[in-house]
Design a protein around this motif. Structure first.
Motif, short mmCIF file in Angstrom:
data_model
loop_
_atom_site.label_atom_id
_atom_site.label_comp_id
_atom_site.label_asym_id
_atom_site.label_seq_id
_atom_site.Cartn_x
_atom_site.Cartn_y
_atom_site.Cartn_z
N ILE A 236 -1.59 -0.90 -10.60
CA ILE A 236 -1.77 0.55 -10.41
C ILE A 236 -1.73 0.91 -8.92
O ILE A 236 -1.12 1.90 -8.52
N ARG A 237 -2.34 0.08 -8.10
CA ARG A 237 -2.38 0.33 -6.65
C ARG A 237 -0.97 0.33 -6.06
O ARG A 237 -0.61 1.20 -5.26
N VAL A 238 -0.15 -0.65 -6.47
CA VAL A 238 1.22 -0.74 -5.96
C VAL A 238 2.07 0.41 -6.50
O VAL A 238 2.85 1.03 -5.76
N HIS A 239 1.93 0.73 -7.77
CA HIS A 239 2.74 1.79 -8.36
C HIS A 239 2.42 3.17 -7.79
O HIS A 239 3.32 3.98 -7.56
N MET A 240 1.14 3.44 -7.55
CA MET A 240 0.79 4.74 -6.99
C MET A 240 1.27 4.86 -5.55
O MET A 240 1.69 5.94 -5.11
N GLN A 241 1.24 3.76 -4.81
CA GLN A 241 1.81 3.77 -3.46
C GLN A 241 3.32 4.01 -3.55
O GLN A 241 3.89 4.75 -2.73
N TYR A 242 3.97 3.41 -4.53
CA TYR A 242 5.42 3.50 -4.70
C TYR A 242 5.87 4.95 -4.91
O TYR A 242 6.93 5.36 -4.40
N ILE A 243 5.08 5.75 -5.62
CA ILE A 243 5.45 7.16 -5.83
C ILE A 243 4.83 8.07 -4.77
O ILE A 243 4.78 9.28 -4.93
N LYS A 244 4.34 7.43 -3.68
CA LYS A 244 3.83 8.15 -2.50
C LYS A 244 2.54 8.93 -2.79
O LYS A 244 2.27 9.97 -2.19
N HIS A 245 1.74 8.39 -3.70
CA HIS A 245 0.41 8.93 -3.96
C HIS A 245 -0.58 7.76 -4.03
O HIS A 245 -1.14 7.47 -5.11
N PRO A 246 -0.81 7.08 -2.90
CA PRO A 246 -1.69 5.91 -2.91
C PRO A 246 -3.12 6.28 -3.27
O PRO A 246 -3.56 7.42 -3.11
N ILE A 247 -3.86 5.30 -3.76
CA ILE A 247 -5.24 5.52 -4.18
C ILE A 247 -6.15 5.69 -2.96
O ILE A 247 -6.04 4.97 -1.97
N VAL A 248 -7.02 6.66 -3.05
CA VAL A 248 -7.97 6.95 -1.97
C VAL A 248 -8.86 5.72 -1.72
O VAL A 248 -9.37 5.11 -2.66
N GLY A 249 -9.00 5.37 -0.44
CA GLY A 249 -9.87 4.27 -0.06
C GLY A 249 -9.25 2.89 -0.15
O GLY A 249 -9.90 1.90 0.16
N ASP A 250 -7.98 2.81 -0.57
CA ASP A 250 -7.34 1.51 -0.75
C ASP A 250 -7.01 0.91 0.62
O ASP A 250 -6.16 1.44 1.34
N PRO A 251 -7.64 -0.21 0.99
CA PRO A 251 -7.42 -0.78 2.33
C PRO A 251 -6.08 -1.50 2.47
O PRO A 251 -5.63 -1.73 3.59
N THR A 252 -5.45 -1.83 1.35
CA THR A 252 -4.21 -2.61 1.39
C THR A 252 -2.97 -1.75 1.18
O THR A 252 -1.96 -1.92 1.87
N TYR A 253 -3.04 -0.82 0.26
CA TYR A 253 -1.86 -0.03 -0.10
C TYR A 253 -2.02 1.46 0.21
O TYR A 253 -1.10 2.24 -0.04
N GLY A 254 -3.16 1.85 0.76
CA GLY A 254 -3.40 3.25 1.02
C GLY A 254 -3.01 3.68 2.43
O GLY A 254 -2.51 2.89 3.23
N TYR A 255 -3.25 4.94 2.72
CA TYR A 255 -2.99 5.47 4.05
C TYR A 255 -4.02 4.90 5.04
O TYR A 255 -5.14 4.56 4.66
N ARG A 256 -3.62 4.83 6.30
CA ARG A 256 -4.58 4.38 7.33
C ARG A 256 -5.74 5.35 7.44
O ARG A 256 -6.88 4.96 7.61
N LYS A 257 -5.42 6.64 7.36
CA LYS A 257 -6.46 7.66 7.40
C LYS A 257 -6.79 8.05 5.96
O LYS A 257 -6.08 8.84 5.34
N THR A 258 -7.83 7.47 5.45
CA THR A 258 -8.28 7.76 4.09
C THR A 258 -9.80 7.81 4.11
O THR A 258 -10.43 7.55 5.14
N MET A 259 -10.40 8.17 3.00
CA MET A 259 -11.85 8.23 2.94
C MET A 259 -12.44 6.84 3.11
O MET A 259 -11.94 5.86 2.56
N ASP A 260 -13.52 6.76 3.85
CA ASP A 260 -14.24 5.50 4.03
C ASP A 260 -15.26 5.36 2.90
O ASP A 260 -16.41 5.75 3.04
N VAL A 261 -14.81 4.81 1.79
CA VAL A 261 -15.67 4.71 0.60
C VAL A 261 -15.84 3.26 0.15
O VAL A 261 -16.27 2.99 -0.97
N GLY A 262 -15.48 2.31 1.00
CA GLY A 262 -15.73 0.91 0.69
C GLY A 262 -14.76 0.27 -0.28
O GLY A 262 -15.08 -0.74 -0.91
N GLY A 263 -13.59 0.85 -0.40
CA GLY A 263 -12.59 0.29 -1.32
C GLY A 263 -11.94 1.37 -2.16
O GLY A 263 -12.34 2.54 -2.14
#
Length: 304
Positions: A236-263
């Motif tokens: 799910i993490r890879v697929h959501m990044q693929y359609i340019k809607h990465p998961i909030v807080g994802d340290p590996t596949y998300g945006y650099r500027k995202t919510m700091d929620v521990g994962g």
């Protein structure tokens, strides 16, 4: 200990031996380099360096030592058991907990906690993963099946294989999706540049299908439900990044500027399967973790 020989084909001419073998065995590059350093990999019977570039008809001898026998200890770690009987358990895994032990990380996992609660677990997946039928990532929360005996394990594994187990997740993603529902059908394999990551790739990839449905929209975020047709690593993490809607807080596949929620804000909230003994179709759900609920509450408040 296993011993194998590989004869290099023309398409692999001039490939570094550590890369060739990491792809062939799905090992990390560092593990292959360690095997080379310890003299377990030879070319024409001679030791080589990790940067050796193979030639056509090279005979590579690979010796893989047996895994070290490890003991997994039961630990008194509180876990939320959603359902339990003589065949299986359904557990709500918290964020931040690894599912099973590995070399160098033998304590504090879900398996350690389950062993304290239940001594008899399926042994199909070996000493490090007793009872584990499927996994979710460390910082993904939610429902997991645990098999107490081999009969239950085989039945549940077969259901996962033939895609009759229904697994639904909730995820908060960046941006507003253009469509209220859809299907992402894109193969997933190891990222050729980073073996710790997965990617949409044709390189050693496997089919991966995720269905999504929009549950709620906010100004810059969307709450979605994702259901898995396949169960690839980080799917799910890879697929959501693929359609340019990465998961909030994802340290590996998300945006650099995202919510700091521990994962990543990803939660396996529902699972449906057929009970291995009674043949009853069973469905279980669990609430979102508090950190996820708090983020949603703040977004809803901002919308007012």
């Amino acid at each position: 200990m296993t011993r194998e020989e590989i004869i290099v084909k023309e398409e692999h001419q001039n490939t570094r031996i550590d890369k060739l073998l990491s792809d062939a065995y799905d090992f990390s590059r560092s593990r292959v380099q360690s095997l080379i350093k310890d003299g377990h990999i030879l070319v024409q019977g001679n030791p080589v360096k990790a940067n050796y570039k193979v030639k056509v008809d090279d005979v590579i001898t690979v010796v893989i030592p047996d895994d070290e026998v490890l003991e997994v200890e039961a630990e008194n770690i509180p876990i939320e058991i959603v359902y339990e009987d003589s065949d299986l358990m359904v557990i709500n895994k918290p964020r931040g907990m690894v599912v099973h032990p590995a070399v160098g990380n033998l304590k504090g996992t879900l398996v350690n906690a389950v062993l304290y609660h239940c001594k008899d677990l399926s042994g199909i997946n070996g000493v490090l993963r007793p009872g584990i039928v499927h996994r979710i990532d460390k910082d993904t929360s939610g429902l997991l099946l645990i098999a107490k005996n081999d009969k239950a394990h085989l039945s549940l594994s077969e259901q996962l294989k033939d895609k009759s187990v229904s697994r639904k997740y909730k995820a908060l993603v960046h941006g507003v999706l253009e469509h209220d529902y859809g299907t992402i059908d894109a193969p997933i394999g190891r990222d050729v540049k980073d073996r710790k990551r997965m990617a949409i790739t044709e390189h050693n990839s496997k089919d991966a299908i995720t269905h999504f449905k929009v549950l709620e929209c906010f100004h810059d975020y969307t709450l979605v439900e994702c259901s898995l047709e396949t169960g690839r690593t980080h799917q799910i993490r890879v697929h959501m990044q693929y359609i340019k809607h990465p998961i909030v807080g994802d340290p590996t596949y998300g945006y650099r500027k995202t919510m700091d929620v521990g994962g990543q804000l990803l939660h396996a909230y529902e699972i449906t399967f057929v009970h291995p003994s009674t043949n009853e179709r069973m469905t279980f759900q669990c609430e979102l973790p508090q950190v996820f609920l708090d983020v949603l509450h703040n977004l809803e408040t901002e919308e007012l």
